[in-house]
Design a protein around this motif. Structure first.
Motif, PDB file in Angstrom:
ATOM      1  N   ALA A 167      20.534  -9.660  -1.676  1.00  9.28           N
ATOM      2  CA  ALA A 167      21.490  -9.060  -2.524  1.00  9.28           C
ATOM      3  C   ALA A 167      21.966  -8.066  -1.588  1.00  9.28           C
ATOM      4  N   PRO A 168      23.557  -7.715  -1.612  1.00  9.26           N
ATOM      5  CA  PRO A 168      24.012  -6.632  -1.121  1.00  9.26           C
ATOM      6  C   PRO A 168      23.138  -5.265  -1.633  1.00  9.26           C
ATOM      7  N   GLY A 188      13.789  -1.603 -10.683  1.00 12.35           N
ATOM      8  CA  GLY A 188      13.883  -2.791 -11.686  1.00 12.35           C
ATOM      9  C   GLY A 188      13.714  -4.151 -10.982  1.00 12.35           C
ATOM     10  N   PRO A 189      14.574  -4.403 -10.233  1.00 12.46           N
ATOM     11  CA  PRO A 189      14.641  -5.896  -9.739  1.00 12.46           C
ATOM     12  C   PRO A 189      13.297  -6.206  -8.893  1.00 12.46           C
ATOM     13  N   SER A 190      12.900  -7.584  -9.100  1.00 11.68           N
ATOM     14  CA  SER A 190      11.683  -7.945  -8.316  1.00 11.68           C
ATOM     15  C   SER A 190      12.132  -8.285  -6.790  1.00 11.68           C
ATOM     16  N   PRO A 191      11.253  -8.288  -5.821  1.00 13.15           N
ATOM     17  CA  PRO A 191      11.462  -8.715  -4.448  1.00 13.15           C
ATOM     18  C   PRO A 191      12.281  -9.795  -4.467  1.00 13.15           C
ATOM     19  N   LEU A 199       0.771  -1.327  -0.008  1.00  7.88           N
ATOM     20  CA  LEU A 199       0.014   0.153   0.009  1.00  7.88           C
ATOM     21  C   LEU A 199       0.728   1.309  -0.033  1.00  7.88           C
ATOM     22  N   ILE A 200       2.122   1.233   0.339  1.00  7.19           N
ATOM     23  CA  ILE A 200       3.144   2.291   0.552  1.00  7.19           C
ATOM     24  C   ILE A 200       3.534   2.640  -1.133  1.00  7.19           C
ATOM     25  N   ARG A 201       3.255   3.933  -1.347  1.00  5.99           N
ATOM     26  CA  ARG A 201       3.755   4.294  -2.686  1.00  5.99           C
ATOM     27  C   ARG A 201       5.363   4.631  -2.838  1.00  5.99           C
ATOM     28  N   ASP A 202       5.607   4.806  -1.674  1.00  6.08           N
ATOM     29  CA  ASP A 202       7.198   5.150  -1.763  1.00  6.08           C
ATOM     30  C   ASP A 202       8.119   3.705  -1.744  1.00  6.08           C
ATOM     31  N   ALA A 203       9.325   3.750  -2.339  1.00  7.06           N
ATOM     32  CA  ALA A 203      10.109   2.733  -2.525  1.00  7.06           C
ATOM     33  C   ALA A 203      10.498   2.366  -0.986  1.00  7.06           C
ATOM     34  N   VAL A 204      10.242   1.439  -0.302  1.00  4.64           N
ATOM     35  CA  VAL A 204      10.882   0.852   1.005  1.00  4.64           C
ATOM     36  C   VAL A 204      11.898  -0.190   0.711  1.00  4.64           C
ATOM     37  N   VAL A 205      12.979  -0.093   1.106  1.00  2.11           N
ATOM     38  CA  VAL A 205      14.086  -1.281   1.352  1.00  2.11           C
ATOM     39  C   VAL A 205      14.765  -1.306   2.706  1.00  2.11           C
ATOM     40  N   VAL A 206      14.897  -2.423   3.383  1.00  2.00           N
ATOM     41  CA  VAL A 206      15.375  -2.655   4.579  1.00  2.00           C
ATOM     42  C   VAL A 206      16.698  -3.658   4.336  1.00  2.00           C
ATOM     43  N   TRP A 207      17.996  -3.199   4.976  1.00  2.00           N
ATOM     44  CA  TRP A 207      18.809  -4.343   4.986  1.00  2.00           C
ATOM     45  C   TRP A 207      19.484  -4.174   6.207  1.00  2.00           C
ATOM     46  N   ASP A 208      20.163  -5.616   6.535  1.00  2.00           N
ATOM     47  CA  ASP A 208      20.526  -5.729   7.735  1.00  2.00           C
ATOM     48  C   ASP A 208      22.099  -5.103   8.144  1.00  2.00           C
ATOM     49  N   GLY A 209      22.922  -5.561   9.251  1.00  2.00           N
ATOM     50  CA  GLY A 209      24.113  -5.077   9.390  1.00  2.00           C
ATOM     51  C   GLY A 209      25.105  -5.208   8.427  1.00  2.00           C
ATOM     52  N   ARG A 235      22.785  -6.970   3.737  1.00  2.00           N
ATOM     53  CA  ARG A 235      22.130  -7.661   2.994  1.00  2.00           C
ATOM     54  C   ARG A 235      20.445  -7.279   3.142  1.00  2.00           C
ATOM     55  N   ILE A 236      19.846  -6.966   1.806  1.00  2.00           N
ATOM     56  CA  ILE A 236      18.455  -6.584   1.874  1.00  2.00           C
ATOM     57  C   ILE A 236      17.663  -7.684   2.226  1.00  2.00           C
ATOM     58  N   ARG A 237      16.764  -7.244   3.215  1.00  2.00           N
ATOM     59  CA  ARG A 237      15.551  -8.007   3.819  1.00  2.00           C
ATOM     60  C   ARG A 237      14.389  -7.834   3.215  1.00  2.00           C
ATOM     61  N   VAL A 238      14.086  -6.459   3.198  1.00  2.00           N
ATOM     62  CA  VAL A 238      12.638  -5.961   2.528  1.00  2.00           C
ATOM     63  C   VAL A 238      12.916  -5.170   1.301  1.00  2.00           C
ATOM     64  N   TRP A 239      11.860  -5.508   0.377  1.00  2.00           N
ATOM     65  CA  TRP A 239      12.000  -4.882  -1.168  1.00  2.00           C
ATOM     66  C   TRP A 239      10.484  -4.680  -1.719  1.00  2.00           C
ATOM     67  N   ASN A 240       9.894  -3.593  -1.475  1.00  2.00           N
ATOM     68  CA  ASN A 240       8.268  -3.702  -1.723  1.00  2.00           C
ATOM     69  C   ASN A 240       8.169  -3.433  -3.493  1.00  2.00           C
ATOM     70  N   ASP A 241       6.917  -3.404  -3.783  1.00  2.00           N
ATOM     71  CA  ASP A 241       6.771  -3.382  -5.124  1.00  2.00           C
ATOM     72  C   ASP A 241       7.149  -1.851  -5.796  1.00  2.00           C
ATOM     73  N   ALA A 242       6.869  -1.033  -5.053  1.00  2.00           N
ATOM     74  CA  ALA A 242       7.313   0.543  -5.243  1.00  2.00           C
ATOM     75  C   ALA A 242       8.758   0.630  -5.649  1.00  2.00           C
ATOM     76  N   ALA A 243       9.644  -0.304  -4.908  1.00  2.00           N
ATOM     77  CA  ALA A 243      11.022  -0.201  -5.229  1.00  2.00           C
ATOM     78  C   ALA A 243      11.364  -0.980  -6.719  1.00  2.00           C
ATOM     79  N   THR A 244      10.554  -1.998  -6.730  1.00  2.00           N
ATOM     80  CA  THR A 244      10.605  -2.784  -8.079  1.00  2.00           C
ATOM     81  C   THR A 244      10.127  -1.957  -9.081  1.00  2.00           C
ATOM     82  N   LEU A 245       8.997  -1.011  -9.101  1.00  2.00           N
ATOM     83  CA  LEU A 245       8.875  -0.115 -10.190  1.00  2.00           C
ATOM     84  C   LEU A 245       9.956   0.898 -10.395  1.00  2.00           C
ATOM     85  N   LEU A 246      10.755   1.266  -9.199  1.00  2.00           N
ATOM     86  CA  LEU A 246      11.537   2.500  -9.408  1.00  2.00           C
ATOM     87  C   LEU A 246      12.710   1.902  -9.891  1.00  2.00           C
TER      88      LEU A 246
END
Length: 501
Positions: free
Chosen positions: A44-45, A35-38, A9-19, A22-33
């Motif tokens: 991935a680094p 390219g890579p799918s979740p 539901l969030i229109r902005d790109a949301v990306v979460v990574w650990d210490g 490494r990416i833990r969260v990648w929403n659909d808005a990040a994919t649209l922005l």
């Protein structure tokens, strides 16, 4: 409930990574922005997909590549927290502002160009806030006033109040110099101090143009400097498309005092030159007086001799003598009129203009020349429409006398002269033609001073005719008539102050 449920539901790109990055969260808005799918992104680094991230930053505009290879400007914010496994994780929320920045950049460049032009122009520019005036006009409409222009004319105090309500937003440096303001802190808050009372009607006319949805208004007026002195100005106002209630009004002012003064000086010089030219021609006019006065004097002499003969008879014919004496008086008056006209030219007096019936003008002229025409055996045919001209009676009769006598003298046998007065759509034409040999020389040369085809001619009659006709707004020309003989044509136009038809 897991926050992962809200990510779609969030229109902005949301990306979460650990210490370890490494990416833990990648929403659909990040994919649209980006390219890579979740599935492709998670694990991935983050540096591989988004680039390097400074651990100290909390907010910045960063440049990245989109999924289609375009350059993107991302307004990113970062929040760092401790995850469920005890490790620090970073949350990024990114918004694409590429289009917004492009618009802002274009707006800044446009404002810069406007500001540069505003300051660099030699004209005085005023940026005004007209919205209070728009409010005043809407209030009038609410009171039932429908005819605003008429209201302005009947209420000059309201016009002055509109001036006081028109706020000055900005002016360029030329304005400060032209109006003697000195510095911007000395600039009045409204335009009213810079408009003299005599120019209130111009301000009202500008408002009338604005409410009639005209794109701009321009006129010449008088404006007032800060010290109270006034100057002539070219005033231009460009009105906003949204009307007077909203939007700024741009006004341009150009000082035309020197131009108007130069024009006034030019007119004075031209008047002086014209007077000097008239005076310098007095030598020529002295010779022309003899030419012009000769005909009425000759008529006076002839009529006086005839009158004496009728009175000297054994049975005096008093009735004929009285008629001849009346002719003597008319011819004497005509000679006096010629002299008066010459004196008027030298004294810079204007000719007496009146509305004249052309038919009567022709008939009076032929009456003056009756004895001369009879002596020469000349016949005159007149065809005249009902037409009028506005001019000096004596001068126009002088033209007709010259043309008729030229026709008489040009004919080797008894002259046959035709005078036609024609009312045309664009004016009045008067033609004088004869049955003589015609014009052998260049017709235009006949109007040159001192040019004459007659051995005893002075060459002044036709130049005088031309100057009189042109002074009345007309034109005179000479040509050979189609049936033989000479044809002189005078045309007076309808338009202008010289001729009224």
């Amino acid at each position: 409930m897991s926050t992962d449920l809200y990510l779609p539901l969030i229109r902005d790109a949301v990306v979460v990574w650990d210490g370890q990055g490494r990416i833990r969260v990648w929403n659909d808005a990040a994919t649209l922005l980006y390219g890579p799918s979740p599935m492709q992104a998670i694990g991935a680094p983050v540096e591989t997909l988004l680039g390097g991230i400074s651990p100290e930053q909390t907010q910045a505009v960063v440049e990245r590549r989109g999924g289609d290879g375009r350059r993107l400007l991302i307004d990113a914010t970062w929040t760092r927290r401790q995850g469920a496994d005890g490790q620090t994780e970073t949350i990024e929320i990114g918004r694409d502002i590429t289009g917004q920045r492009a618009v802002e950049d274009r707006l800044k460049r446009s404002e810069l160009r406007y500001s540069s032009l505003f300051q660099a122009m030699a004209a005085a520019f005023w940026e005004l806030d007209f919205s209070p005036v728009g409010g005043m006009l809407m209030a009038l409409k609410g009171e039932g006033v429908e005819d605003l222009p008429r209201y302005f004319d009947e209420n000059p105090a309201f016009v002055r109040e509109m001036m006081r309500r028109t706020r000055v937003v900005d002016v360029n440096d030329t304005t400060l110099s032209l109006f003697g303001i000195g510095a911007r802190e000395h600039l009045a808050g409204s335009v009213e101090p810079y408009w003299p009372e005599s120019s209130s009607a111009v301000y009202a006319a500008a408002v009338k143009a604005a409410i009639s949805r005209s794109g701009h208004y321009m006129t010449e007026t008088r404006l007032r400097r800060r010290d109270g002195s006034e100057f002539d100005a070219l005033f231009t106002a460009a009105f906003p498309h949204e009307g007077l209630v909203q939007g700024a009004l741009l006004v341009g002012v150009i000082d035309i005092s020197e131009r108007l003064a130069a024009q006034a000086d030019l007119r004075r010089v031209q008047d002086e030159f014209a007077h000097a030219a008239r005076v310098s021609m007095l030598g020529e006019l002295a010779a022309s007086i003899a030419h012009e006065v000769n005909q009425p004097l000759a008529a006076i002499s002839t009529n006086a001799a005839a009158s004496l003969r009728w009175l000297s008879r054994d049975a005096p014919d008093v009735e004929r003598a009285v008629a001849l004496t009346s002719r003597i008086g008319a011819d004497a008056q005509r000679a006096a009129d010629v002299i008066a006209r010459v004196r008027g030219m030298a004294a810079k007096r204007t000719a007496a203009r009146e509305t004249l019936q052309v038919r009567e003008l022709v008939e009076e002229t032929l009456l003056f020349l009756r004895d001369e025409l009879q002596a020469q055996g000349a016949g005159v045919v007149v065809e005249a429409d009902e037409a009028t001209v506005h001019g000096d009676r004596t001068q126009l009769q002088q033209v007709l006398v010259n043309l008729v006598m030229n026709a008489v003298q040009a004919s080797e046998a008894a002259a046959r002269i035709h005078i036609a007065v024609v009312q045309e759509a664009d004016g009045v034409s008067i033609s004088v033609s004869d049955n003589g040999p015609g014009i052998a020389a260049d017709p235009d040369s006949l109007f040159n001073s001192f040019y004459s085809t007659k051995p005893d001619g002075m060459g002044l009659g036709l130049p005088i005719c031309r100057s009189i006709v042109e002074a009345h707004g007309g034109r005179i020309s000479a040509s050979n008539a189609s049936g033989g003989g000479a044809l002189f044509l005078i045309r007076f136009p309808v338009e202008g102050d010289h001729t009224k038809v």
